[in-house]
Scaffold this active site. Structure first.
Site, PDB file in Angstrom:
ATOM      1  N   GLY A  19     -56.802  75.001  33.580  1.00 19.57           N
ATOM      2  CA  GLY A  19     -56.240  74.294  34.726  1.00 19.57           C
ATOM      3  C   GLY A  19     -56.320  75.058  36.040  1.00 19.57           C
ATOM      4  O   GLY A  19     -55.493  74.851  36.923  1.00 19.57           O
ATOM      5  N   ASN A  21     -58.623  74.738  38.349  1.00 24.44           N
ATOM      6  CA  ASN A  21     -58.914  73.742  39.389  1.00 24.44           C
ATOM      7  C   ASN A  21     -57.680  72.901  39.690  1.00 24.44           C
ATOM      8  O   ASN A  21     -57.425  72.546  40.836  1.00 24.44           O
ATOM      9  CB  ASN A  21     -60.069  72.835  38.970  1.00 24.44           C
ATOM     10  N   MET A  94     -61.846  67.478  29.039  1.00 25.74           N
ATOM     11  CA  MET A  94     -62.982  67.496  28.114  1.00 25.74           C
ATOM     12  C   MET A  94     -63.040  66.291  27.170  1.00 25.74           C
ATOM     13  O   MET A  94     -63.647  66.370  26.105  1.00 25.74           O
ATOM     14  CB  MET A  94     -62.973  68.803  27.312  1.00 25.74           C
ATOM     15  N   LYS A  95     -62.376  65.211  27.543  1.00 27.07           N
ATOM     16  CA  LYS A  95     -62.438  63.992  26.729  1.00 27.07           C
ATOM     17  C   LYS A  95     -63.193  62.919  27.504  1.00 27.07           C
ATOM     18  O   LYS A  95     -63.246  62.963  28.742  1.00 27.07           O
ATOM     19  CB  LYS A  95     -61.026  63.489  26.402  1.00 27.07           C
ATOM     20  N   ILE A  96     -63.734  61.953  26.756  1.00 26.93           N
ATOM     21  CA  ILE A  96     -64.471  60.885  27.417  1.00 26.93           C
ATOM     22  C   ILE A  96     -63.580  59.641  27.488  1.00 26.93           C
ATOM     23  O   ILE A  96     -63.075  59.175  26.463  1.00 26.93           O
ATOM     24  CB  ILE A  96     -65.805  60.609  26.694  1.00 26.93           C
ATOM     25  N   LEU A  97     -63.363  59.157  28.697  1.00 26.77           N
ATOM     26  CA  LEU A  97     -62.513  57.978  28.892  1.00 26.77           C
ATOM     27  C   LEU A  97     -63.305  56.720  28.529  1.00 26.77           C
ATOM     28  O   LEU A  97     -64.533  56.673  28.693  1.00 26.77           O
ATOM     29  CB  LEU A  97     -62.049  57.922  30.351  1.00 26.77           C
ATOM     30  N   ASN A 111     -64.656  63.683  39.273  1.00 25.72           N
ATOM     31  CA  ASN A 111     -64.742  64.805  38.329  1.00 25.72           C
ATOM     32  C   ASN A 111     -65.474  65.975  38.975  1.00 25.72           C
ATOM     33  O   ASN A 111     -66.304  65.783  39.858  1.00 25.72           O
ATOM     34  CB  ASN A 111     -65.526  64.349  37.085  1.00 25.72           C
ATOM     35  N   HIS A 113     -67.988  69.124  37.964  1.00 21.42           N
ATOM     36  CA  HIS A 113     -68.858  69.553  36.865  1.00 21.42           C
ATOM     37  C   HIS A 113     -69.605  70.830  37.273  1.00 21.42           C
ATOM     38  O   HIS A 113     -70.120  70.922  38.390  1.00 21.42           O
ATOM     39  CB  HIS A 113     -69.854  68.436  36.540  1.00 21.42           C
TER      40      HIS A 113
END
Ligand code: GAR
Length: 191
Positions: A19, A21, A94-97, A111, A113
């Site tokens: 965390g 960022n 790190m999860k995909i919505l 986001n 990256h």
């Protein structure tokens, strides 16, 4: 310079780990000149370091297991509505919505990256750029759509890769740039 007191945009930050960022965005949001107010932190991991910081700063925070994505998103959606969240910043999330969730917040999820997208989507970017002998890498802030790391780019910062760089040293330098780039990207889409 604009002053956003009283009309800052309610913002949620989604994290999964350290965390750093998130911390940086919380600090940024506390400035009068910042257009955002961080009202909520969502974590995909109840042991995330970032959650401890959010609690310390008295920012509402919730952890969800994303193994049951439907359940997690249903509850998150409820909280986002209650808190009148208008912007979601993914920061090491790190999860995909789901497509459905992204559709509901179309144009409102961004986001960060650690690569110069569209190059090096996905995980393990530092090792991959080094392995490929790239001369440059960097970081990108982009809108989130249903394609992994595929949404419209808001801002990018390019840095030179040094001969002596390792994945660790590169991460350190890229993240330093991330802390500058994310607030700039937010200002860009809100102003
Ligand atoms: C950040 O460097 C971010 O670019 C990266 O995870 C790190 C999280 O660090 N994100 C991704 O790789 C997304 N695909 P932090 O938790 O200390 O902010």
């Amino acid at each position: 310079m604009k002053n956003y007191i009283g009309r800052k945009i309610n913002t949620a930050i989604f994290i999964s780990g350290t965390g750093s960022n998130m911390r940086n965005l919380i600090k940024f949001s506390n400035a009068n000149k910042s257009p955002i107010n961080v009202k909520l932190v969502i974590s995909s991991n109840k042991n995330a370091k970032g959650i401890v910081y959010a609690s310390k700063k008295k920012i509402a925070n919730y952890s969800f297991k994303f193994s049951d994505l439907k359940y997690a998103e249903k509850n998150i959606f409820k909280i986002l509505s209650e808190k009148k969240i208008k912007l979601i910043c993914l920061a090491g999330f790190m999860k995909i919505l789901s497509h459905n969730f992204i559709k509901k917040f179309k144009g409102k999820i961004i986001n960060i990256h650690p690569s110069l997208l569209p190059k090096y989507k996905g995980l393990n970017t530092y090792n991959r750029v080094l392995k490929n002998g790239e001369k440059y890498t960097g970081c990108t802030v982009h809108f989130v759509n249903s394609k992994l790391d595929g949404g419209k780019i808001i801002l990018q910062k390019k840095i030179k890769i040094l001969k002596k760089d390792t994945a660790i040293s590169l991460k350190k330098r890229v993240q330093k740039e991330e802390y500058l780039l994310y607030p700039r990207a937010i200002k860009k889409i809100i102003n």
